[in-house]
Write an enzyme that holds these catalytic residues in place. Sequence first.
Site, PDB file in Angstrom:
ATOM      1  N   ASP A   1    -137.280  88.267  51.636  1.00 43.47           N
ATOM      2  CA  ASP A   1    -137.083  89.497  52.411  1.00 43.47           C
ATOM      3  C   ASP A   1    -137.573  89.162  53.814  1.00 43.47           C
ATOM      4  O   ASP A   1    -138.757  88.860  54.009  1.00 43.47           O
ATOM      5  CB  ASP A   1    -137.904  90.634  51.780  1.00 43.47           C
ATOM      6  CG  ASP A   1    -137.773  91.949  52.546  1.00 43.47           C
ATOM      7  OD1 ASP A   1    -137.479  91.921  53.767  1.00 43.47           O
ATOM      8  OD2 ASP A   1    -137.991  92.996  51.935  1.00 43.47           O
TER       9      ASP A   1
ATOM     10  N   TYR B   1    -127.788 100.567  65.595  1.00 44.40           N
ATOM     11  CA  TYR B   1    -127.334  99.211  65.250  1.00 44.40           C
ATOM     12  C   TYR B   1    -127.081  98.414  66.531  1.00 44.40           C
ATOM     13  O   TYR B   1    -127.490  97.253  66.644  1.00 44.40           O
ATOM     14  CB  TYR B   1    -126.074  99.299  64.395  1.00 44.40           C
ATOM     15  CG  TYR B   1    -125.510  97.968  63.928  1.00 44.40           C
ATOM     16  CD1 TYR B   1    -126.068  97.308  62.837  1.00 44.40           C
ATOM     17  CD2 TYR B   1    -124.413  97.399  64.564  1.00 44.40           C
ATOM     18  CE1 TYR B   1    -125.542  96.097  62.402  1.00 44.40           C
ATOM     19  CE2 TYR B   1    -123.886  96.190  64.141  1.00 44.40           C
ATOM     20  CZ  TYR B   1    -124.445  95.546  63.057  1.00 44.40           C
ATOM     21  OH  TYR B   1    -123.915  94.341  62.620  1.00 44.40           O
TER      22      TYR B   1
ATOM     23  N   LYS C   1    -128.748  94.938  67.729  1.00 45.43           N
ATOM     24  CA  LYS C   1    -127.968  93.704  67.920  1.00 45.43           C
ATOM     25  C   LYS C   1    -128.028  93.236  69.378  1.00 45.43           C
ATOM     26  O   LYS C   1    -127.962  92.051  69.644  1.00 45.43           O
ATOM     27  CB  LYS C   1    -126.528  93.917  67.459  1.00 45.43           C
ATOM     28  CG  LYS C   1    -126.386  94.027  65.933  1.00 45.43           C
ATOM     29  CD  LYS C   1    -126.740  92.715  65.235  1.00 45.43           C
ATOM     30  CE  LYS C   1    -126.526  92.778  63.731  1.00 45.43           C
ATOM     31  NZ  LYS C   1    -126.882  91.534  63.028  1.00 45.43           N
TER      32      LYS C   1
ATOM     33  N   THR D   1    -116.881  93.463  54.388  1.00 45.63           N
ATOM     34  CA  THR D   1    -118.021  93.385  53.466  1.00 45.63           C
ATOM     35  C   THR D   1    -118.471  94.808  53.121  1.00 45.63           C
ATOM     36  O   THR D   1    -117.969  95.784  53.685  1.00 45.63           O
ATOM     37  CB  THR D   1    -119.226  92.663  54.121  1.00 45.63           C
ATOM     38  OG1 THR D   1    -119.709  93.505  55.187  1.00 45.63           O
ATOM     39  CG2 THR D   1    -118.842  91.304  54.669  1.00 45.63           C
TER      40      THR D   1
HETATM   41  N1  LIG Z   1    -119.644  93.637  58.224  1.00 43.70           N
HETATM   42  C1  LIG Z   1    -119.430  93.724  59.526  1.00 43.70           C
HETATM   43  O1  LIG Z   1    -118.494  94.417  60.002  1.00 43.70           O
HETATM   44  C2  LIG Z   1    -120.303  92.931  60.481  1.00 43.70           C
HETATM   45  C3  LIG Z   1    -119.814  92.700  61.779  1.00 43.70           C
HETATM   46  C4  LIG Z   1    -120.600  91.953  62.668  1.00 43.70           C
HETATM   47  C5  LIG Z   1    -121.825  91.481  62.266  1.00 43.70           C
HETATM   48  N2  LIG Z   1    -122.278  91.736  60.998  1.00 43.70           N
HETATM   49  C6  LIG Z   1    -123.572  91.181  60.630  1.00 43.70           C
HETATM   50  O2  LIG Z   1    -123.367  90.211  59.617  1.00 43.70           O
HETATM   51  C7  LIG Z   1    -124.554  90.081  58.820  1.00 43.70           C
HETATM   52  C8  LIG Z   1    -124.186  90.191  57.349  1.00 43.70           C
HETATM   53  O3  LIG Z   1    -123.711  91.492  57.106  1.00 43.70           O
HETATM   54  P1  LIG Z   1    -122.659  91.843  55.953  1.00 43.70           P
HETATM   55  O4  LIG Z   1    -121.463  92.381  56.599  1.00 43.70           O
HETATM   56  O5  LIG Z   1    -122.536  90.706  55.010  1.00 43.70           O
HETATM   57  O6  LIG Z   1    -123.466  93.064  55.310  1.00 43.70           O
HETATM   58  P2  LIG Z   1    -123.741  93.445  53.784  1.00 43.70           P
HETATM   59  O7  LIG Z   1    -122.524  93.193  52.986  1.00 43.70           O
HETATM   60  O8  LIG Z   1    -124.322  94.813  53.832  1.00 43.70           O
HETATM   61  O9  LIG Z   1    -124.875  92.388  53.370  1.00 43.70           O
HETATM   62  C9  LIG Z   1    -126.111  92.408  54.018  1.00 43.70           C
HETATM   63  C10 LIG Z   1    -126.951  91.289  53.463  1.00 43.70           C
HETATM   64  O10 LIG Z   1    -128.217  91.278  54.152  1.00 43.70           O
HETATM   65  C11 LIG Z   1    -129.230  91.349  53.152  1.00 43.70           C
HETATM   66  N3  LIG Z   1    -130.451  91.978  53.663  1.00 43.70           N
HETATM   67  C12 LIG Z   1    -130.601  93.218  54.190  1.00 43.70           C
HETATM   68  N4  LIG Z   1    -131.892  93.412  54.535  1.00 43.70           N
HETATM   69  C13 LIG Z   1    -132.555  92.271  54.213  1.00 43.70           C
HETATM   70  C14 LIG Z   1    -133.904  91.839  54.329  1.00 43.70           C
HETATM   71  N5  LIG Z   1    -134.864  92.646  54.830  1.00 43.70           N
HETATM   72  N6  LIG Z   1    -134.211  90.592  53.914  1.00 43.70           N
HETATM   73  C15 LIG Z   1    -133.273  89.774  53.414  1.00 43.70           C
HETATM   74  N7  LIG Z   1    -131.997  90.119  53.241  1.00 43.70           N
HETATM   75  C16 LIG Z   1    -131.644  91.358  53.649  1.00 43.70           C
HETATM   76  C17 LIG Z   1    -128.614  92.129  52.000  1.00 43.70           C
HETATM   77  O11 LIG Z   1    -129.378  91.929  50.829  1.00 43.70           O
HETATM   78  P3  LIG Z   1    -129.400  93.019  49.610  1.00 43.70           P
HETATM   79  O12 LIG Z   1    -128.266  92.643  48.701  1.00 43.70           O
HETATM   80  O13 LIG Z   1    -130.741  92.846  49.004  1.00 43.70           O
HETATM   81  O14 LIG Z   1    -129.209  94.380  50.233  1.00 43.70           O
HETATM   82  C18 LIG Z   1    -127.246  91.465  51.976  1.00 43.70           C
HETATM   83  O15 LIG Z   1    -127.323  90.185  51.387  1.00 43.70           O
HETATM   84  C19 LIG Z   1    -125.494  91.197  59.299  1.00 43.70           C
HETATM   85  O16 LIG Z   1    -126.424  90.664  60.226  1.00 43.70           O
HETATM   86  C20 LIG Z   1    -124.563  92.163  60.006  1.00 43.70           C
HETATM   87  O17 LIG Z   1    -125.221  92.948  60.958  1.00 43.70           O
HETATM   88  C21 LIG Z   1    -121.527  92.436  60.097  1.00 43.70           C
END
Ligand SMILES: NC(=O)c1ccc[n+]([C@@H]2O[C@H](COP(=O)([O-])OP(=O)(O)OC[C@H]3O[C@@H](n4cnc5c(N)ncnc54)[C@H](OP(=O)(O)O)[C@@H]3O)[C@@H](O)[C@H]2O)c1
Length: 234
Positions: A54, A144, A148, A179
């Site tokens: 975490d 958010y 960021k 995602t």
């Molecule tokens: N999806 C988008 O549209 C998008 C666009 C641009 C950037 N991003 C960025 O891409 C990255 C991945 O996001 P995603 O889209 O894959 O989101 P997601 O599907 O919600 O997955 C988030 C991941 O982060 C983990 N997480 C959250 N808090 C945590 C903590 N305190 N310690 C360790 N792990 C933690 C979650 O673990 P749990 O399973 O335990 O919750 C999960 O594995 C993020 O930084 C997000 O801001 C996403």
Amino acid sequence: MKIQGSIALVTGANRGLGLAFAKALLDAGASKVYAGARDPSTVTLPGVIPIKLDVTNAQDVAAAAITCADVDIVINNAGITSPTPLLDKQDGAAALRRLLETNLHGIHAMSQAFAPVLKANGGGALVNMLSALSWLSLGTTGAYSVSKAAAWALTNSLRNELRAQGTQVLAVHAGYIDTDMVSHLDAPKSSPADIAGRTMQALAAGELEVLADDTARRVKGGFGATPSAYLATA
Ligand SMILES: NC(=O)c1ccc[n+]([C@@H]2O[C@H](COP(=O)([O-])OP(=O)(O)OC[C@H]3O[C@@H](n4cnc5c(N)ncnc54)[C@H](OP(=O)(O)O)[C@@H]3O)[C@@H](O)[C@H]2O)c1
């Protein structure tokens, strides 16, 4: 950064983009991939080593830096979002703090803990998952976007502090990715595999920033427009 034969750690690697990063690293020939997760039992990808991590937990971060003392690539992927408006009297401040804790301080804590590890292993690379929303705020993304934008500034500052030890610091910006985080949104989305693949190319090419999809390219390109992209209403 040569990925073939490298040893990598990905945070939030149990699902979403983190899972795609872990797969892409294995596909590119990384010899070992640690998959960080709050609950390591949720890591299902064959071939990775699950670790409890975490990024907001100081003990987890310190333990990871010992367990993963052989890494030369760290991917700060873990992140959260919240729809709570910044000015919400009840929850606005708490939501902002929560997002900063994970999306900013999580990256900072990981970078602090792993900078000496990367140095000891020849410099390596630090990859920070940012967003097109580092540069733009939409009606529902206030907190958010703050987190960021701060993480973008952190990344640029870390790059300066890590230059002397030869660590490549790569900022990754993207728009919507398909995602769980944005599953409620009906909008064009990139596939996690595409974003991870583009990131691997940029990492291998020694780049410092990757605009991983059209949205990121459009938003950054819109800085010079009048009005600038970030002044547009949404
Ligand atoms: N999806 C988008 O549209 C998008 C666009 C641009 C950037 N991003 C960025 O891409 C990255 C991945 O996001 P995603 O889209 O894959 O989101 P997601 O599907 O919600 O997955 C988030 C991941 O982060 C983990 N997480 C959250 N808090 C945590 C903590 N305190 N310690 C360790 N792990 C933690 C979650 O673990 P749990 O399973 O335990 O919750 C999960 O594995 C993020 O930084 C997000 O801001 C996403």
